[in-house]
Write a protein that holds these residues in place. Structure first.
Motif, PDB file in Angstrom:
ATOM      1  N   THR A 348       5.884   0.444  26.207  1.00 23.35           N
ATOM      2  CA  THR A 348       6.227   0.241  24.794  1.00 23.35           C
ATOM      3  C   THR A 348       5.312  -0.781  24.125  1.00 23.35           C
ATOM      4  N   SER A 349       4.787  -1.738  24.882  1.00 27.49           N
ATOM      5  CA  SER A 349       3.881  -2.723  24.277  1.00 27.49           C
ATOM      6  C   SER A 349       2.597  -2.064  23.797  1.00 27.49           C
ATOM      7  N   GLY A 350       2.128  -1.059  24.540  1.00 18.26           N
ATOM      8  CA  GLY A 350       0.942  -0.326  24.110  1.00 18.26           C
ATOM      9  C   GLY A 350       1.188   0.422  22.819  1.00 18.26           C
ATOM     10  N   LEU A 351       2.381   1.014  22.681  1.00 18.99           N
ATOM     11  CA  LEU A 351       2.725   1.711  21.437  1.00 18.99           C
ATOM     12  C   LEU A 351       2.848   0.732  20.274  1.00 18.99           C
ATOM     13  N   GLN A 352       3.473  -0.409  20.508  1.00 19.42           N
ATOM     14  CA  GLN A 352       3.679  -1.377  19.425  1.00 19.42           C
ATOM     15  C   GLN A 352       2.356  -1.879  18.859  1.00 19.42           C
ATOM     16  N   ARG A 353       1.328  -2.005  19.707  1.00 21.15           N
ATOM     17  CA  ARG A 353       0.023  -2.458  19.220  1.00 21.15           C
ATOM     18  C   ARG A 353      -0.611  -1.448  18.268  1.00 21.15           C
ATOM     19  N   GLN A 354      -0.368  -0.169  18.533  1.00 20.51           N
ATOM     20  CA  GLN A 354      -1.014   0.878  17.721  1.00 20.51           C
ATOM     21  C   GLN A 354      -0.114   1.414  16.613  1.00 20.51           C
ATOM     22  N   LEU A 355       1.171   1.034  16.613  1.00 20.95           N
ATOM     23  CA  LEU A 355       2.122   1.598  15.657  1.00 20.95           C
ATOM     24  C   LEU A 355       1.735   1.366  14.198  1.00 20.95           C
ATOM     25  N   PRO A 356       1.233   0.194  13.796  1.00 21.23           N
ATOM     26  CA  PRO A 356       0.855   0.009  12.381  1.00 21.23           C
ATOM     27  C   PRO A 356      -0.195   1.014  11.914  1.00 21.23           C
ATOM     28  N   PHE A 357      -1.157   1.352  12.775  1.00 12.44           N
ATOM     29  CA  PHE A 357      -2.192   2.318  12.398  1.00 12.44           C
ATOM     30  C   PHE A 357      -1.641   3.736  12.360  1.00 12.44           C
ATOM     31  N   LEU A 358      -0.715   4.034  13.260  1.00 11.65           N
ATOM     32  CA  LEU A 358      -0.083   5.358  13.247  1.00 11.65           C
ATOM     33  C   LEU A 358       0.767   5.535  11.988  1.00 11.65           C
ATOM     34  N   LYS A 359       1.478   4.490  11.608  1.00 12.46           N
ATOM     35  CA  LYS A 359       2.286   4.555  10.385  1.00 12.46           C
ATOM     36  C   LYS A 359       1.389   4.721   9.165  1.00 12.46           C
ATOM     37  N   ALA A 360       0.241   4.048   9.157  1.00 11.09           N
ATOM     38  CA  ALA A 360      -0.688   4.179   8.028  1.00 11.09           C
ATOM     39  C   ALA A 360      -1.245   5.603   7.949  1.00 11.09           C
ATOM     40  N   LEU A 361      -1.557   6.202   9.097  1.00 20.51           N
ATOM     41  CA  LEU A 361      -2.036   7.589   9.102  1.00 20.51           C
ATOM     42  C   LEU A 361      -0.955   8.541   8.616  1.00 20.51           C
ATOM     43  N   ALA A 362       0.305   8.290   9.007  1.00 15.97           N
ATOM     44  CA  ALA A 362       1.411   9.177   8.649  1.00 15.97           C
ATOM     45  C   ALA A 362       1.727   9.130   7.154  1.00 15.97           C
ATOM     46  N   LYS A 363       1.330   8.060   6.473  1.00 17.96           N
ATOM     47  CA  LYS A 363       1.568   7.976   5.029  1.00 17.96           C
ATOM     48  C   LYS A 363       0.683   8.945   4.255  1.00 17.96           C
ATOM     49  N   GLN A 364      -0.526   9.169   4.737  1.00 20.12           N
ATOM     50  CA  GLN A 364      -1.485  10.019   4.039  1.00 20.12           C
ATOM     51  C   GLN A 364      -1.546  11.438   4.591  1.00 20.12           C
ATOM     52  N   HIS A 365      -1.164  11.610   5.853  1.00 26.30           N
ATOM     53  CA  HIS A 365      -1.268  12.923   6.491  1.00 26.30           C
ATOM     54  C   HIS A 365       0.018  13.215   7.267  1.00 26.30           C
ATOM     55  N   LEU A 366       0.147  14.458   7.673  1.00 24.05           N
ATOM     56  CA  LEU A 366       1.248  14.818   8.566  1.00 24.05           C
ATOM     57  C   LEU A 366       0.752  14.594   9.987  1.00 24.05           C
ATOM     58  N   LEU A 367       1.245  13.554  10.610  1.00 24.48           N
ATOM     59  CA  LEU A 367       0.771  13.146  11.933  1.00 24.48           C
ATOM     60  C   LEU A 367       1.744  13.607  13.012  1.00 24.48           C
ATOM     61  N   VAL A 368       1.194  14.241  14.043  1.00 23.42           N
ATOM     62  CA  VAL A 368       1.962  14.619  15.229  1.00 23.42           C
ATOM     63  C   VAL A 368       1.351  13.891  16.416  1.00 23.42           C
ATOM     64  N   VAL A 369       2.103  12.969  17.001  1.00 22.68           N
ATOM     65  CA  VAL A 369       1.635  12.234  18.172  1.00 22.68           C
ATOM     66  C   VAL A 369       2.084  12.976  19.426  1.00 22.68           C
ATOM     67  N   ILE A 370       1.100  13.397  20.221  1.00 21.71           N
ATOM     68  CA  ILE A 370       1.372  14.154  21.450  1.00 21.71           C
ATOM     69  C   ILE A 370       1.034  13.260  22.631  1.00 21.71           C
TER      70      ILE A 370
END
Length: 443
Positions: A348-370
């Motif tokens: 979960t710590s690895g996800l938390q580090r990248q979560l702000p960038f994933l949220k920023a991508l999801a605001k502009q695009h439809l993001l599917v994290v696989i």
């Protein structure tokens, strides 16, 4: 002379015969009458050996060919065909030793066969590569002998043939039908319930039993005197990108194949389906830098461009830079797009580090994290512990598996589409996710 020596080999029968004659000479030391008989047998063996030599090396040769496909499909069984033509005037016995590429680490290949007079035989075998790249086949060695099998003559064909191993186009073809009819029910393929329909108009047609009464076109009904309905289709020409993480977490192997190669095979199959659905497809790979970028396009040649780009995708042991990914996507992908992000998080710590960038991508695009289930951990959870040590290992494994579920829920809580899947089911689940998004009109 040197060519003759290099092609000359002796069969087992000759060595057995020489061993027997040596023993007879030893025994004749005590039984003198056996001495002359042994010399007679040695003379007969010499005549047979000379006859065998002349028969093989004075006569015509044989022809052979190794037929390789234009390219190999990664993680699939690929066929290799071998043809041998007997030009001798008698039946020969052949032993085929093919020098298979070093990547397979297979050095026990041997095929034996009888070839009738002036006849041709064919056989085939299969190879399953687990890495992309160039594979070099060495010599196709064929050893020919007569019915005496005292001497063998070696023939060499097809030296240093090269074949490239591409992402799994065989898997792509197998899943091609999903673009035509997603209602087909096969093992491992999830049926998707159509929640609604998109509003891209296709045509007006006559009402038949089962049509949605909400789509009745009353003006057309009044004009024709029969019930007429509007027919809609999935929206087309929508930009869809496969975004592949090439960081060190994608180096993890499962069943001999790295997570990166699973993602690459899935990207190719998914891109093919999206193209058949008339969408624009592109791809992007990244780690500590942006490696390959293919702008989304719906041209027929786009699939070949993506295949060539995926062929050159490699991973190292670098940490992936999601901030760089966000800046590059923001700069070069201006229209709202579907981003299928292949990555992996083990904690979960690895996800938390990248979560702000994933949220920023999801605001502009439809993001599917696989990302991937750890199947080794899953197997450990299912096994019955036999001692305290195994129970402790199982407890840790359950914690890891639970963390994966928590990460998926955390992403969903922030409005990010998520797909947690086993590596072996990646392609099917990714395509199903894409079809679900299309049917719900989320993009």
């Amino acid at each position: 002379m040197l060519k003759f020596i290099r092609s000359l080999y002796f069969g087992r029968r000759l060595f057995y015969a020489l061993s027997a004659i040596s023993i007879l000479f030893l025994v004749s030391f005590w039984f003198e009458p056996l001495y002359r008989i042994t010399w007679t047998l040695a003379a007969i063996l010499s005549v047979l050996l000379l006859t065998d030599l002349v028969t093989l090396f004075k006569g015509p040769s044989i022809g052979a060919e190794r037929n390789l496909p234009e390219k190999f499909s990664n993680s699939d069984e690929n066929i290799v065909k071998v043809s041998i033509k007997n030009n001798y005037g008698f039946k020969v016995f052949s032993e085929v030793i093919d020098e298979i590429p070093v990547q397979f680490q297979k050095r026990d290949f041997l095929r034996a066969a009888e070839i009738p007079t002036q006849a041709k035989i064919d056989f085939e075998y299969y190879l399953k590569p687990l890495q992309r790249g160039e594979y070099v086949f060495g010599n196709l060695n064929i050893f020919i002998s007569t019915f005496l099998k005292l001497v063998k003559r070696r023939f060499v064909f097809n030296k240093d043939q090269v074949v490239k191993v591409y992402p799994s186009f065989i898997q792509m073809k197998k899943l091609d039908f999903l673009a035509l009819d997603q209602k087909i029910s096969l093992h491992g393929i999830k049926r998707i319930r159509r929640i609604g329909h998109t509003m891209e108009f296709e045509q007006i047609k006559e009402y038949v039993r089962g049509d949605d009464v909400r789509t009745i076109n009353w003006k057309a009904t009044a004009k024709h005197g029969n019930l007429m309905v509007n027919q809609f289709q999935d929206e087309r020409s929508q930009p869809v990108y496969s975004v592949i993480d090439c960081g060190r977490m994608m180096k993890m192997p499962f069943e001999g194949l790295s997570l990166l190669d699973y993602a690459i095979n899935s990207s190719l199959a998914f891109s093919n389906v999206a193209l058949k659905k008339k969408d624009k497809v592109g791809m992007l790979s990244f780690s500590n830098k942006i490696d390959n970028v293919q702008k989304a396009s719906s041209k027929l040649s786009q699939l070949n461009k993506i295949m060539e780009a995926l062929y050159n995708v490699n991973t190292g042991f670098y940490d992936s830079d999601f901030s760089l990914l966000y800046s590059r996507v923001k700069k070069h992908i201006s229209h709202r797009s579907l981003l299928m992000l292949y990555t992996n998080f083990e904690h979960t710590s690895g996800l938390q580090r990248q979560l702000p960038f994933l949220k920023a991508l999801a605001k502009q695009h439809l993001l599917v994290v696989i990302f991937f289930e750890n199947t080794e951990v899953t197997q450990l959870i299912k096994m019955i512990p036999k001692n305290v040590s195994e129970s402790a290992h199982q407890t840790v494994a359950e914690q890891f598996s639970h963390n994966k579920q928590l990460m998926a829920k955390e992403l969903q809580r922030h409005g990010i589409q998520t797909l947690l899947t086993r590596p072996s089911d990646l392609s099917i689940n990714t395509i199903n996710k894409y079809l679900e998004i299309k049917s719900r009109g989320l993009l």
